[in-house]
Design a protein around this motif. Structure first.
Motif, PDB file in Angstrom:
ATOM      1  N   LEU A 490      23.414  -8.440 -51.260  1.00  0.00           N
ATOM      2  CA  LEU A 490      24.388  -7.438 -51.675  1.00  0.00           C
ATOM      3  C   LEU A 490      23.706  -6.116 -52.015  1.00  0.00           C
ATOM      4  O   LEU A 490      24.300  -5.048 -51.862  1.00  0.00           O
ATOM      5  N   ARG A 491      22.459  -6.168 -52.463  1.00  0.00           N
ATOM      6  CA  ARG A 491      21.712  -4.921 -52.709  1.00  0.00           C
ATOM      7  C   ARG A 491      21.546  -4.161 -51.390  1.00  0.00           C
ATOM      8  O   ARG A 491      21.678  -2.931 -51.351  1.00  0.00           O
ATOM      9  N   ASP A 492      21.269  -4.881 -50.305  1.00  0.00           N
ATOM     10  CA  ASP A 492      21.167  -4.229 -48.996  1.00  0.00           C
ATOM     11  C   ASP A 492      22.499  -3.586 -48.606  1.00  0.00           C
ATOM     12  O   ASP A 492      22.533  -2.490 -48.038  1.00  0.00           O
ATOM     13  N   ALA A 493      23.601  -4.290 -48.890  1.00  0.00           N
ATOM     14  CA  ALA A 493      24.919  -3.747 -48.563  1.00  0.00           C
ATOM     15  C   ALA A 493      25.199  -2.478 -49.365  1.00  0.00           C
ATOM     16  O   ALA A 493      25.696  -1.472 -48.825  1.00  0.00           O
ATOM     17  N   VAL A 494      24.881  -2.492 -50.654  1.00  0.00           N
ATOM     18  CA  VAL A 494      25.075  -1.306 -51.487  1.00  0.00           C
ATOM     19  C   VAL A 494      24.185  -0.160 -51.009  1.00  0.00           C
ATOM     20  O   VAL A 494      24.617   1.000 -50.943  1.00  0.00           O
TER      21      VAL A 494
END
Length: 520
Positions: A490-494
């Motif tokens: 999810l950090r990559d998505a953000v």
């Protein structure tokens, strides 16, 4: 305190289901002397009036791929009961499944039954501990545990191409690498009639698209293989679009086509079986229930968890930002109010308090951050404006759910390749298609994408790269993210959104957003 101890103490009914082994898709092909077209024709009544235009070609392709024989014949096993309320451990704590109508006994439900010929069931690719989808980590564990014999590992769509070499364990691992590493299933779709573009070239590391036996037979004919994440088969009461590209008109049609494709069935499921599958899917609700640091997510006034989610009102068009709400109520960017009570969190445990505050701050960021929306096909081109000020909720408008409440396929650049490849995402291992528009208002434009998206259904250049945004509940259990698995975390998505729209999040804000998304 160790994670499992914290989870167990936070919710005494928690049980860790470590040995449920099932990942897969609802897919079906044809066996024996019955032709694939005959099976497709049988499906007419059950698919609510007939198969959608793409389906016969897709089913014919998946049936024809039976020429490449699976050496493994294992069968998917289901648990004896899916309780009314159940909790399963996931990487961030625990996820819950709630059935308001009561427990389900898989032995009596076709969702869990082997309706095909390759050992798969719906449950193969849609399991509770991974949010009724699959995660790459769960698939990797299943490969190691079964040495690649689990029913998810079938050539028809689990492999990078049906003709892949699976003669040794090493070869198997290579054949199923996209499934193991990114949780991707191969989707073989026919080029639509009247298509406005040509596939002028394909950079395909698996030669699946370039081999006329398995792929394209010309610039506008044959099968295009793309690789996509299985969508969750839960929270479907909040669904506005079926499948990433919106190709299915309804869940009944989806269940039919999945059985005749992914499970390679030799006969179409009955109307009664289809109705039971859809009833089960629309009767379950799934959400993160326990956070590994702060415990249960419905304490101190918060409304996390599956039970609260099941009570969320919904109708098509609710809170639509472009005026499609049938009630006429204006759009609000305050999409989520699950954790607002935690903005005043306090207590003696500093880690617990900071976690609750972080989750609540992340929710506020999701609701209130101004975003300059530009270059989004499906919004800017439709509205005829180069850019405008919006919010996360402009595209994720359904209250406390986070998908779009009407059909609205969008292209925000996730599928871009070549010079436009998004730097925050990992598209390695995916084929790259060069598409040249030959008809319509975009004639002459050239696109480089890892997935043509909705354009493979509509044939329209304007739909190249467009997909829907999925429901945001239960995210913590089903990494990686986006339709092509290009965000490992999810950090990559953000990070992708921050870069794509030039938002300028601080590191603390990114952490808060990730903590919030993990708590959904």
């Amino acid at each position: 305190m160790k994670k499992r101890q914290r989870i167990a103490e936070a919710h005494p009914s928690f049980t860790h289901v470590a040995n449920i082994s099932a990942v897969g898709a609802i897919v079906v092909c044809l066996a024996g002397s019955v032709s694939s077209l005959a099976v497709a024709q049988q499906a007419g009544s059950g698919a609510a009036g007939g198969l959608p235009a793409f389906a016969p070609g897709m089913i014919d392709h998946m049936q024809a791929m039976r020429r490449f024989k699976d050496a493994d014949q294992s069968v998917q096993q289901a648990p004896p009961i899916i309780p009314k309320f159940a909790i399963d451990e996931d990487p961030m704590g625990a996820i819950a499944t709630f059935q308001p109508g009561g427990a389900t006994f898989p032995a009596n439900n076709p969702y869990f039954q082997n309706l095909g010929t390759n050992g798969r069931t719906c449950f193969t690719c849609h399991q509770p501990q991974t949010g009724w989808s699959v995660s790459a980590a769960s698939i990797a564990a299943r490969f190691d545990g079964s040495r690649g014999t689990d029913p998810i590992f079938r050539l028809v769509d689990g492999a990078t191409c049906p003709n892949a070499d699976v003669s040794t364990l090493h070869a198997k691992r290579r054949a199923y690498e996209l499934l193991i590493e990114k949780g991707l299933i191969r989707i073989g779709l026919p080029m639509p009639s009247g298509v406005q573009f040509e596939v002028t070239s394909v950079d395909d590391p698996y030669s699946c698209n370039t081999n006329p036996t398995t792929g394209l037979t010309g610039k506008t004919t044959g099968i295009v293989s793309v690789y996509r994440r299985p969508l969750p088969s839960t929270n479907l009461d909040f669904l506005s679009t079926v499948m990433f590209d919106g190709r299915e008109p309804n869940l009944t049609s989806q269940a039919m086509d999945a059985t005749l494709g992914h499970a390679q069935a030799s006969a179409a499921p009955t109307d009664a079986q289809l109705a039971e599958i859809v009833a089960f899917e629309t009767g379950i609700y799934t959400a993160q229930e326990i956070d590994r640091i702060t415990g249960v997510l419905h304490r101190d006034g918060a409304l996390g968890g599956a039970v609260a989610l099941s009570l969320q009102p919904f109708f098509i068009g609710v809170n639509d930002p472009l005026g499609k709400n049938p009630t006429g109520v204006p759009f609000t960017s305050n999409i989520f109010d699950v954790y607002r009570p935690w903005l005043g969190a306090h207590g003696d445990d500093e880690d617990d308090v900071e976690r609750r505050l972080s989750i609540a701050r992340g929710e506020e960021l999701f609701n209130t951050t101004n975003i300059n929306i530009a270059g989004v096909a499906g919004i800017n081109d439709v509205l005829g404006v180069a850019n405008f000020s919006g919010f996360c909720g402009t595209c994720h408008d359904t209250p406390n759910i986070g998908d779009h409440s009407v059909k609205a396929p969008l292209d925000i650049g996730i599928a871009d390749a070549g010079a436009k490849s998004p730097p925050a995402l990992d598209i390695s291992g995916l084929p790259v298609f060069t598409l040249t528009c030959t008809q319509g208002p975009l004639t002459g434009q050239v696109f480089k994408v890892t997935d043509p998206g909705r354009a493979l259904i509509s044939g329209q250049c304007a739909d190249i790269g467009k997909v829907k945004g999925p429901i945001l509940r239960g995210l913590a259990s089903r990494a990686p993210y986006f339709h092509n698995g290009s965000a490992a975390t999810l950090r990559d998505a953000v990070n992708f959104y921050d870069q794509r729209f030039g938002i300028g999040f601080t590191e603390q804000q990114k952490t808060d957003l990730v903590n919030f998304l993990n708590a959904l």
